[in-house]
Design a protein around this motif. Structure first.
Motif, short mmCIF file in Angstrom:
data_model
loop_
_atom_site.label_atom_id
_atom_site.label_comp_id
_atom_site.label_asym_id
_atom_site.label_seq_id
_atom_site.Cartn_x
_atom_site.Cartn_y
_atom_site.Cartn_z
N ARG A 45 6.36 2.18 0.47
CA ARG A 45 5.27 1.23 0.21
C ARG A 45 5.42 0.05 1.18
NH1 ARG A 45 2.64 1.99 -4.47
NH2 ARG A 45 2.08 -0.20 -4.66
N LYS A 46 4.34 -0.30 1.85
CA LYS A 46 4.40 -1.37 2.85
C LYS A 46 3.21 -2.31 2.72
CE LYS A 46 6.51 1.74 6.26
NZ LYS A 46 6.31 2.40 7.56
N ARG A 47 3.43 -3.56 3.17
CA ARG A 47 2.31 -4.46 3.37
C ARG A 47 1.84 -4.24 4.81
NH1 ARG A 47 3.10 -10.39 0.77
NH2 ARG A 47 0.88 -10.10 0.40
N MET A 48 0.54 -4.36 5.02
CA MET A 48 0.00 -4.19 6.37
C MET A 48 -0.64 -5.49 6.83
SD MET A 48 -1.50 -0.30 6.30
CE MET A 48 -1.08 0.12 7.99
N LEU B 192 0.84 -1.19 0.00
CA LEU B 192 0.00 0.00 0.00
C LEU B 192 0.88 1.25 0.00
CD1 LEU B 192 -2.52 -1.06 2.83
CD2 LEU B 192 -2.71 -1.47 0.37
N PRO C 59 1.63 5.30 1.01
CA PRO C 59 1.42 5.96 2.31
C PRO C 59 0.00 6.47 2.55
CG PRO C 59 3.54 6.59 1.44
CD PRO C 59 2.85 5.81 0.36
N GLU D 118 -4.88 2.94 8.91
CA GLU D 118 -4.61 3.31 10.31
C GLU D 118 -5.79 4.08 10.92
OE1 GLU D 118 -0.98 5.45 9.89
OE2 GLU D 118 0.25 3.64 9.73
N GLN E 281 -2.04 3.51 3.56
CA GLN E 281 -1.67 3.13 4.93
C GLN E 281 -2.35 4.04 5.95
OE1 GLN E 281 2.71 3.01 5.18
NE2 GLN E 281 2.74 2.38 3.06
N GLN E 282 -2.40 5.32 5.60
CA GLN E 282 -3.04 6.31 6.47
C GLN E 282 -4.52 6.00 6.66
OE1 GLN E 282 -3.10 10.36 4.81
NE2 GLN E 282 -1.98 11.08 6.60
N SER F 299 2.91 -2.94 10.07
CA SER F 299 3.25 -2.71 8.66
C SER F 299 4.75 -2.91 8.47
CB SER F 299 2.84 -1.30 8.22
OG SER F 299 3.47 -0.33 9.02
#
Length: 258
Positions: free
Chosen positions: A69-72, A38, A40, A47, A43-44, A60
């Motif tokens: 870019r991160k997986r959560m 995802l 940012p 969250e 991600q926001q 994450s």
């Protein structure tokens, strides 16, 4: 349920519905749910929606500390996540660096031409002549088999340990300024010190992205936390709204990626 949507933009409704379905999955199965990569802004949103829910925890990971870019991972309170639970593979691209230069967009284009969706791979890291990228484990074998060239350059993929990730720390140059409104053209004009007329031209030509989406409306209303990408000018962010001045102008904190 309608109250959730009020906090976000109309075009984010589809993603919000997806987040709510992930939340429902964890509640119903009492098992963790791993997302794709995802950006940012996404991600926001996750969250904001999950952060207030005490029954579901959130973690994450994008492969390294400063990943964009991160997986959560949404998980019930009994679960203890670690980095392996994010199912990431790190590849380094070997290529004849003495003879060719490979840029971020070349790697991006080549992966997309293989039919790999953007949400299946994370940050593309380039430092000196080294190039690395993260990808979901389920796509790693396919990419290893099929990713043989970038443009006309033959390449080889080498799987690396996560500890071997290239160090590329992002630095933001912050500034405080005032704007007459939160319109996109006004914000970009203030950030890049260019005329409203110039920003309108860039927007109308499709050269501007807000939160990784092309926006062609100069009157688009910006919000705190928005990311911008302007072709030829680099990336920036509306870091915070500091309130209004006596002359009814917005005082804002902005950041430009160095």
């Amino acid at each position: 349920m309608d109250t959730i949507y009020q906090h976000f933009r109309p075009d984010e409704k589809e993603f919000i519905d997806q987040v709510l379905s992930w939340k429902q999955f964890v509640e119903d199965t009492y098992a963790p749910k791993l997302t794709d990569f995802l950006d940012p802004r996404m991600q926001q949103i996750v969250e904001t929606i999950i952060g207030t829910n005490s029954d579901i925890r959130l973690a994450s990971f994008g492969g390294y500390l400063d990943a964009e870019r991160k997986r959560m991972l949404l998980y019930p309170d009994y679960f203890q996540p670690n980095d392996d639970d994010f199912h990431l593979t790190l590849f380094e691209i070997q290529y004849p660096s003495k003879f060719v230069t490979i840029a971020h967009n070349h790697v991006l284009g080549s992966l997309m031409s293989l039919g790999v969706k953007r949400e299946k791979y994370g940050d593309i890291l380039i430092h000196d002549e080294r190039i690395q990228f993260f990808i979901t484990n389920e796509m790693s074998e396919y990419v290893k088999l099929e990713f043989k060239q970038i443009g006309k350059t033959t390449i080889q993929l080498i799987e690396k340990d996560m500890n071997d990730v290239i160090s590329t720390r992002e630095e933001w140059k912050e500034a405080i300024t005032t704007v007459s409104s939160l319109r996109l053209d006004a914000i970009l004009s203030a950030i890049y010190s260019i005329s409203r007329q110039k920003t309108q031209m860039l927007i109308n030509r499709g050269y501007v992205k807000v939160n990784w989406k092309v926006i062609e409306d100069p009157s688009f209303q910006c919000q705190e936390g928005d990311y911008f990408s302007v072709r030829g000018y680099g990336r920036s962010k509306l870091m915070s709204l500091e309130g209004k001045t006596k002359k009814e102008k917005w005082r804002i904190t902005t950041g430009i990626l160095k």
